[in-house]
Design a protein around this motif. Structure first.
Motif, PDB file in Angstrom:
ATOM      1  N   GLY A   1      21.492  44.608  52.555  1.00  0.00           N
ATOM      2  CA  GLY A   1      20.986  43.230  52.470  1.00  0.00           C
ATOM      3  C   GLY A   1      20.260  42.966  51.165  1.00  0.00           C
ATOM      4  N   ARG A   2      19.728  44.032  50.566  1.00  0.00           N
ATOM      5  CA  ARG A   2      18.985  43.857  49.310  1.00  0.00           C
ATOM      6  C   ARG A   2      19.821  44.240  48.090  1.00  0.00           C
ATOM      7  NH1 ARG A   2      14.590  47.620  50.118  1.00  0.00           N
ATOM      8  NH2 ARG A   2      14.916  47.815  52.354  1.00  0.00           N
ATOM      9  N   ALA A   3      21.050  44.707  48.313  1.00  0.00           N
ATOM     10  CA  ALA A   3      21.888  45.176  47.193  1.00  0.00           C
ATOM     11  C   ALA A   3      22.257  44.014  46.270  1.00  0.00           C
ATOM     12  CB  ALA A   3      23.161  45.830  47.728  1.00  0.00           C
ATOM     13  N   THR A   4      22.296  44.306  44.987  1.00  0.00           N
ATOM     14  CA  THR A   4      22.767  43.293  44.031  1.00  0.00           C
ATOM     15  C   THR A   4      24.149  43.721  43.546  1.00  0.00           C
ATOM     16  OG1 THR A   4      21.651  44.495  42.286  1.00  0.00           O
ATOM     17  CG2 THR A   4      20.478  42.610  43.217  1.00  0.00           C
ATOM     18  N   GLY A   5      24.920  42.781  43.048  1.00  0.00           N
ATOM     19  CA  GLY A   5      26.205  43.131  42.435  1.00  0.00           C
ATOM     20  C   GLY A   5      27.344  43.337  43.418  1.00  0.00           C
ATOM     21  N   GLY A   6      27.132  43.001  44.706  1.00  0.00           N
ATOM     22  CA  GLY A   6      28.245  43.117  45.647  1.00  0.00           C
ATOM     23  C   GLY A   6      29.108  41.866  45.624  1.00  0.00           C
ATOM     24  N   ARG A   7      30.192  41.881  46.374  1.00  0.00           N
ATOM     25  CA  ARG A   7      30.987  40.648  46.490  1.00  0.00           C
ATOM     26  C   ARG A   7      31.803  40.605  47.771  1.00  0.00           C
ATOM     27  NH1 ARG A   7      35.628  40.586  41.907  1.00  0.00           N
ATOM     28  NH2 ARG A   7      37.094  40.151  43.579  1.00  0.00           N
ATOM     29  N   HIS A   8      32.218  39.399  48.125  1.00  0.00           N
ATOM     30  CA  HIS A   8      33.062  39.201  49.298  1.00  0.00           C
ATOM     31  C   HIS A   8      34.453  38.766  48.841  1.00  0.00           C
ATOM     32  CE1 HIS A   8      34.962  36.848  52.547  1.00  0.00           C
ATOM     33  NE2 HIS A   8      34.466  37.811  53.298  1.00  0.00           N
ATOM     34  N   ASP A   9      35.474  39.367  49.436  1.00  0.00           N
ATOM     35  CA  ASP A   9      36.850  38.952  49.158  1.00  0.00           C
ATOM     36  C   ASP A   9      37.618  38.829  50.457  1.00  0.00           C
ATOM     37  OD1 ASP A   9      37.449  39.345  46.059  1.00  0.00           O
ATOM     38  OD2 ASP A   9      36.100  40.951  46.694  1.00  0.00           O
ATOM     39  N   ALA A  10      38.387  37.757  50.573  1.00  0.00           N
ATOM     40  CA  ALA A  10      39.305  37.649  51.705  1.00  0.00           C
ATOM     41  C   ALA A  10      40.539  38.489  51.376  1.00  0.00           C
ATOM     42  CB  ALA A  10      39.697  36.196  51.908  1.00  0.00           C
ATOM     43  N   TYR A  11      41.167  39.070  52.401  1.00  0.00           N
ATOM     44  CA  TYR A  11      42.387  39.842  52.186  1.00  0.00           C
ATOM     45  C   TYR A  11      43.497  38.888  51.726  1.00  0.00           C
ATOM     46  CZ  TYR A  11      40.676  43.919  54.876  1.00  0.00           C
ATOM     47  OH  TYR A  11      40.002  45.020  55.329  1.00  0.00           O
ATOM     48  N   GLN A  12      44.152  39.230  50.643  1.00  0.00           N
ATOM     49  CA  GLN A  12      45.312  38.441  50.228  1.00  0.00           C
ATOM     50  C   GLN A  12      46.277  39.289  49.421  1.00  0.00           C
ATOM     51  OE1 GLN A  12      44.553  35.319  47.353  1.00  0.00           O
ATOM     52  NE2 GLN A  12      42.434  35.982  47.146  1.00  0.00           N
ATOM     53  N   THR A  13      47.519  38.879  49.423  1.00  0.00           N
ATOM     54  CA  THR A  13      48.536  39.630  48.685  1.00  0.00           C
ATOM     55  C   THR A  13      49.361  38.673  47.823  1.00  0.00           C
ATOM     56  OG1 THR A  13      50.103  39.351  50.499  1.00  0.00           O
ATOM     57  CG2 THR A  13      48.864  41.387  50.471  1.00  0.00           C
ATOM     58  N   ASN A  14      49.914  39.205  46.773  1.00  0.00           N
ATOM     59  CA  ASN A  14      50.948  38.465  46.039  1.00  0.00           C
ATOM     60  C   ASN A  14      52.070  39.439  45.705  1.00  0.00           C
ATOM     61  OD1 ASN A  14      49.919  39.977  43.954  1.00  0.00           O
ATOM     62  ND2 ASN A  14      49.292  38.284  42.712  1.00  0.00           N
ATOM     63  N   ARG A  15      53.278  38.985  45.910  1.00  0.00           N
ATOM     64  CA  ARG A  15      54.434  39.826  45.580  1.00  0.00           C
ATOM     65  C   ARG A  15      55.207  39.068  44.517  1.00  0.00           C
ATOM     66  NH1 ARG A  15      59.699  40.496  47.079  1.00  0.00           N
ATOM     67  NH2 ARG A  15      60.445  42.648  47.011  1.00  0.00           N
ATOM     68  N   VAL A  16      55.347  39.694  43.351  1.00  0.00           N
ATOM     69  CA  VAL A  16      55.956  39.036  42.195  1.00  0.00           C
ATOM     70  C   VAL A  16      57.319  39.677  41.926  1.00  0.00           C
ATOM     71  CG1 VAL A  16      55.675  38.596  39.715  1.00  0.00           C
ATOM     72  CG2 VAL A  16      53.688  38.512  41.223  1.00  0.00           C
ATOM     73  N   THR A  17      58.344  38.840  41.695  1.00  0.00           N
ATOM     74  CA  THR A  17      59.678  39.345  41.381  1.00  0.00           C
ATOM     75  C   THR A  17      60.311  38.507  40.279  1.00  0.00           C
ATOM     76  OG1 THR A  17      59.906  39.048  43.778  1.00  0.00           O
ATOM     77  CG2 THR A  17      61.565  40.385  42.707  1.00  0.00           C
ATOM     78  N   PRO A  18      60.870  39.101  39.264  1.00  0.00           N
ATOM     79  CA  PRO A  18      60.680  40.480  38.839  1.00  0.00           C
ATOM     80  C   PRO A  18      59.320  40.629  38.150  1.00  0.00           C
ATOM     81  CG  PRO A  18      62.051  39.338  37.242  1.00  0.00           C
ATOM     82  CD  PRO A  18      61.724  38.335  38.319  1.00  0.00           C
ATOM     83  N   TRP A  19      59.014  41.800  37.644  1.00  0.00           N
ATOM     84  CA  TRP A  19      57.717  42.028  36.993  1.00  0.00           C
ATOM     85  C   TRP A  19      57.749  41.700  35.501  1.00  0.00           C
ATOM     86  CZ3 TRP A  19      57.222  47.488  39.624  1.00  0.00           C
ATOM     87  CH2 TRP A  19      56.747  47.314  40.945  1.00  0.00           C
ATOM     88  N   ALA A  20      58.955  41.525  34.947  1.00  0.00           N
ATOM     89  CA  ALA A  20      59.030  41.317  33.491  1.00  0.00           C
ATOM     90  C   ALA A  20      59.890  40.122  33.138  1.00  0.00           C
ATOM     91  CB  ALA A  20      59.584  42.571  32.811  1.00  0.00           C
ATOM     92  N   ALA A  21      59.559  39.496  32.015  1.00  0.00           N
ATOM     93  CA  ALA A  21      60.383  38.444  31.421  1.00  0.00           C
ATOM     94  C   ALA A  21      60.459  38.767  29.937  1.00  0.00           C
ATOM     95  CB  ALA A  21      59.735  37.078  31.633  1.00  0.00           C
ATOM     96  N   GLY A  22      61.625  39.207  29.478  1.00  0.00           N
ATOM     97  CA  GLY A  22      61.755  39.602  28.068  1.00  0.00           C
ATOM     98  C   GLY A  22      60.792  40.732  27.766  1.00  0.00           C
ATOM     99  N   ARG A  23      59.906  40.507  26.792  1.00  0.00           N
ATOM    100  CA  ARG A  23      58.958  41.554  26.386  1.00  0.00           C
ATOM    101  C   ARG A  23      57.586  41.388  27.036  1.00  0.00           C
ATOM    102  NH1 ARG A  23      59.927  42.831  20.172  1.00  0.00           N
ATOM    103  NH2 ARG A  23      61.936  43.836  20.479  1.00  0.00           N
ATOM    104  N   ALA A  24      57.503  40.516  28.036  1.00  0.00           N
ATOM    105  CA  ALA A  24      56.231  40.335  28.747  1.00  0.00           C
ATOM    106  C   ALA A  24      56.353  40.947  30.136  1.00  0.00           C
ATOM    107  CB  ALA A  24      55.905  38.848  28.856  1.00  0.00           C
ATOM    108  N   VAL A  25      55.275  41.607  30.574  1.00  0.00           N
ATOM    109  CA  VAL A  25      55.325  42.298  31.859  1.00  0.00           C
ATOM    110  C   VAL A  25      53.958  42.199  32.540  1.00  0.00           C
ATOM    111  CG1 VAL A  25      54.705  44.549  30.833  1.00  0.00           C
ATOM    112  CG2 VAL A  25      55.998  44.494  32.962  1.00  0.00           C
ATOM    113  N   VAL A  26      53.958  42.195  33.878  1.00  0.00           N
ATOM    114  CA  VAL A  26      52.688  42.196  34.611  1.00  0.00           C
ATOM    115  C   VAL A  26      52.485  43.553  35.285  1.00  0.00           C
ATOM    116  CG1 VAL A  26      52.367  39.725  34.962  1.00  0.00           C
ATOM    117  CG2 VAL A  26      53.844  40.986  36.551  1.00  0.00           C
ATOM    118  N   VAL A  27      51.243  44.030  35.264  1.00  0.00           N
ATOM    119  CA  VAL A  27      50.904  45.281  35.966  1.00  0.00           C
ATOM    120  C   VAL A  27      49.625  45.071  36.783  1.00  0.00           C
ATOM    121  CG1 VAL A  27      51.963  46.805  34.234  1.00  0.00           C
ATOM    122  CG2 VAL A  27      49.529  46.321  34.103  1.00  0.00           C
ATOM    123  N   GLY A  28      49.432  45.940  37.772  1.00  0.00           N
ATOM    124  CA  GLY A  28      48.232  45.875  38.616  1.00  0.00           C
ATOM    125  C   GLY A  28      48.285  44.678  39.556  1.00  0.00           C
ATOM    126  N   ASP A  29      47.099  44.157  39.891  1.00  0.00           N
ATOM    127  CA  ASP A  29      47.038  43.051  40.854  1.00  0.00           C
ATOM    128  C   ASP A  29      47.786  41.811  40.376  1.00  0.00           C
ATOM    129  OD1 ASP A  29      45.526  44.629  42.510  1.00  0.00           O
ATOM    130  OD2 ASP A  29      43.866  43.215  42.710  1.00  0.00           O
TER     131      ASP A  29
END
Ligand code: FAD
Ligand code: 5PR
Length: 370
Positions: free
Chosen positions: A251-279
Motif C-alpha cells: 500500500g505504501r510502495a511507489t513506482g507500481g502500476r496496474h495493467d489490464a490483460y490484453q493481447t495483440n497479434r500482428v501479421t506479418p511482423w515485417a514490411a520491407g526493411r521495417a520489423v516489429v519485435v516484443g510487445d
C-alpha cells in the motif's frame, strides 16, 4: 561481421536486446527512447530457460545470475490449500524489472549502441527509414519497432494487420522491501495465492532476492478497489489476512502500476526493411510469465538470422518463419490460462505449457546450452 545500420525505436527489454545482439554482430545501431531516461517500472519479472539461453548468447546471463535468484518452489494456494508441483528441468530466474533493465542498458552501451533518450518515433518507411516526431528521417538497412504494445512504428505500417483482445482481469504490480516476517528461507519461493469467491483475487508472491518481494495482485477489472494503485490494503488484507504485513508495504510502495490483460497479434511482423519485435508484435497475457522472455528470444534470433542472409528482406522472412509458431502458441496458451484461470488449480505448468520455456533458439550454441 556486418557493415549494416539499424535504427531501433523503443528502449524496453526487446529494443535493448535487439540492439545488443545486432551491435555484437557488427551492425551500427542507434536506439531511440521517447522517455528522458532509460528505465523500467518497479516490479519483478520471471526469466525462463528460453530467455536465459538468449541472454547467454548476448553475454548478459552471467549478470542476471549475479543479481537475480532461482526461487526454491513454485507453489499455488487456493483457499488455503497448498500445491507444490515439481518444475524439474525448468529453471527460471526472478529479478526486479529495474535491475534487468539496467543490466540490458549497460550491455547495450558496452556493445556500442548509440542510445538517444527523449527521442520519439512516429513511424517507419518500409524502404528503410525511421521517422521521428521532430520531423527527422533516419535512413537504415533495418528499422525496428520495439516500441511496446501501442507501437507507433507498427501503426504506421498499413500492411501489418493487428488483432487486439482484452480480458476480464488486471494486475497491480509492486515491489516491496522484504520485511522481517518474510525473511526466512520458507519465503524464497513463488507462491501464487488465489481466492475465487465472491470474485477472483490473487496475490502472486515472488522473491526477487534477500531485499525485495515482487507482488502481482490480480483482480477482475470490475473490482475497482482491487484494481487501484496505490494498493488499497484493506480490501486485500480482508481476503489474504496472513499476508497483511506485505500488503501494508504494498500500500505504501511507489513506482507500481496496474495493467489490464490484453493481447495483440500482428501479421506479418515485417514490411520491407521495417520489423516489429516484443510487445509491438506479440503482447500476451502474463499467465505464463513469458511476454518479455519471448520478445528477448525473438530479438536475439533476429540478429542471428539476419547474419545468415545477404538481403535483409530474406533474413526477415526466414526469421518470422522460424519464430512464428512458438510465439503464436505462447500467446494462445497464456490467453487460455488467463481466461480460464487454470493456474488457480495448481500444477498449471504442464509439459505442453512449458514448451515455450523450453524453446531453444537457433542462435544458442552447445556452450550456451550447457
Ligand atoms: P515495452 O516494455 O513496452 O517497452 C517499450 C519501450 O519503448 C518503452 O521504453 C517506451 O517508453 C518506448 N516507446 C514507446 N513508444 C515509443 C516511441 N514512439 N518512440 C520511442 N520510444 C517509444 N514477461 C516475462 O517474460 N516474464 C514475466 O514474469 C512477465 N510478467 C508480466 C506481468 C504482467 C502483469 C504483464 C502485463 C506483463 C508481464 N510480462 C512478463 C511481459 C513483459 O512485461 C512485456 O512483454 C515486456 O515488458 C515487453 O517489452 P518490450 O520492450 O517489447 O515493450
Ligand atoms: N506470472 C507472472 C506474473 O507476473 C503474472 C502472472 C503470471 C510472473 C502477473 O502478475 O498470471 O497474471 C499472471
Amino acid at each position: 561481421m556486418s557493415d549494416k545500420h539499424a535504427e531501433v525505436a523503443g528502449g524496453g527489454f526487446a529494443g535493448l536486446t535487439a540492439g545488443i545482439a545486432l551491435a555484437r554482430a557488427g551492425w551500427s545501431v542507434r536506439l531511440h527512447e521517447q522517455n528522458d531516461e532509460l528505465r523500467d517500472f518497479g516490479a519483478g519479472i520471471l526469466l525462463w530457460r528460453n530467455a536465459m539461453l538468449a541472454l547467454e548468447v548476448i553475454g548478459v546471463a552471467p549478470a542476471i545470475r549475479a543479481h537475480g535468484v532461482v526461487p526454491d518452489v513454485y507453489a499455488t494456494s487456493l483457499n488455503g490449500e497448498m500445491f507444490t508441483p515439481e518444475l524439474a528441468g525448468y529453471p527460471y530466474w526472478a529479478i526486479t524489472r529495474p535491475k534487468l533493465h539496467e543490466l540490458l542498458s549497460d550491455a547495450a552501451r558496452a556493445a556500442g549502441v548509440d542510445i538517444r533518450t527523449g527521442s520519439k518515433a512516429v513511424g517507419a518507411d518500409p524502404s528503410g527509414a525511421l521517422l521521428l516526431a521532430d520531423g527527422t528521417r533516419l535512413e537504415a538497412d533495418l528499422v525496428i519497432g520495439a516500441d511496446g504494445a501501442g507501437s507507433a512504428v507498427r501503426n504506421s505500417l498499413p500492411t501489418l494487420t493487428q488483432e487486439r483482445k482484452k480480458y476480464q482481469d488486471g494486475v497491480c504490480r509492486v515491489l516491496v522491501a522484504r520485511p522481517e516476517e518474510f525473511a526466512g528461507p520458507e519465503w524464497n519461493r513463488v507462491i501464487d495465492y488465489w481466492t475465487l469467491e465472491p470474485d477472483a483475487m490473487r496475490i502472486l508472491f515472488i522473491t526477487t532476492g534477500p531485499d525485495t518481494i515482487y507482488m502481482g495482485m490480480m483482480a477482475t477489472t470490475s473490482n475497482e478497489r482491487a484494481s487501484r494503485i496505490p494498493i488499497d490494503p484493506e480490501i486485500w488484507s480482508a481476503r489474504f489476512p496472513h499476508l497483511a504485513p506485505v500488503i501494508e508495504l504494498a500500500g505504501r510502495a511507489t513506482g507500481g502500476r496496474h495493467d489490464a490483460y490484453q493481447t495483440n497479434r500482428v501479421t506479418p511482423w515485417a514490411a520491407g526493411r521495417a520489423v516489429v519485435v516484443g510487445d509491438a508484435a506479440h503482447a500476451m497475457c502474463p499467465a505464463l510469465g513469458q511476454g518479455a522472455s519471448v520478445g528477448i528470444v525473438n530479438a536475439v534470433e533476429l540478429a542471428h538470422t539476419l547474419g545468415q542472409y545477404e538481403s535483409v528482406d530474406e533474413g526477415l522472412a526466414a526469421w518470422e518463419a522460424k519464430q512464428r509458431a512458438m510465439t503464436d502458441a505462447a500467446q494462445a496458451r497464456s490467453a487460455y490460462m488467463a481466461e480460464t484461470r487454470t493456474l488457480a488449480k495448481g500444477n498449471g505448468f504442464t509439459p505442453e505449457v512449458m514448451e515455450t520455456a523450453n524453446f531453444v533458439l537457433d542462435a544458442a550454441t552447445p556452450e550456451t546450452i550447457a
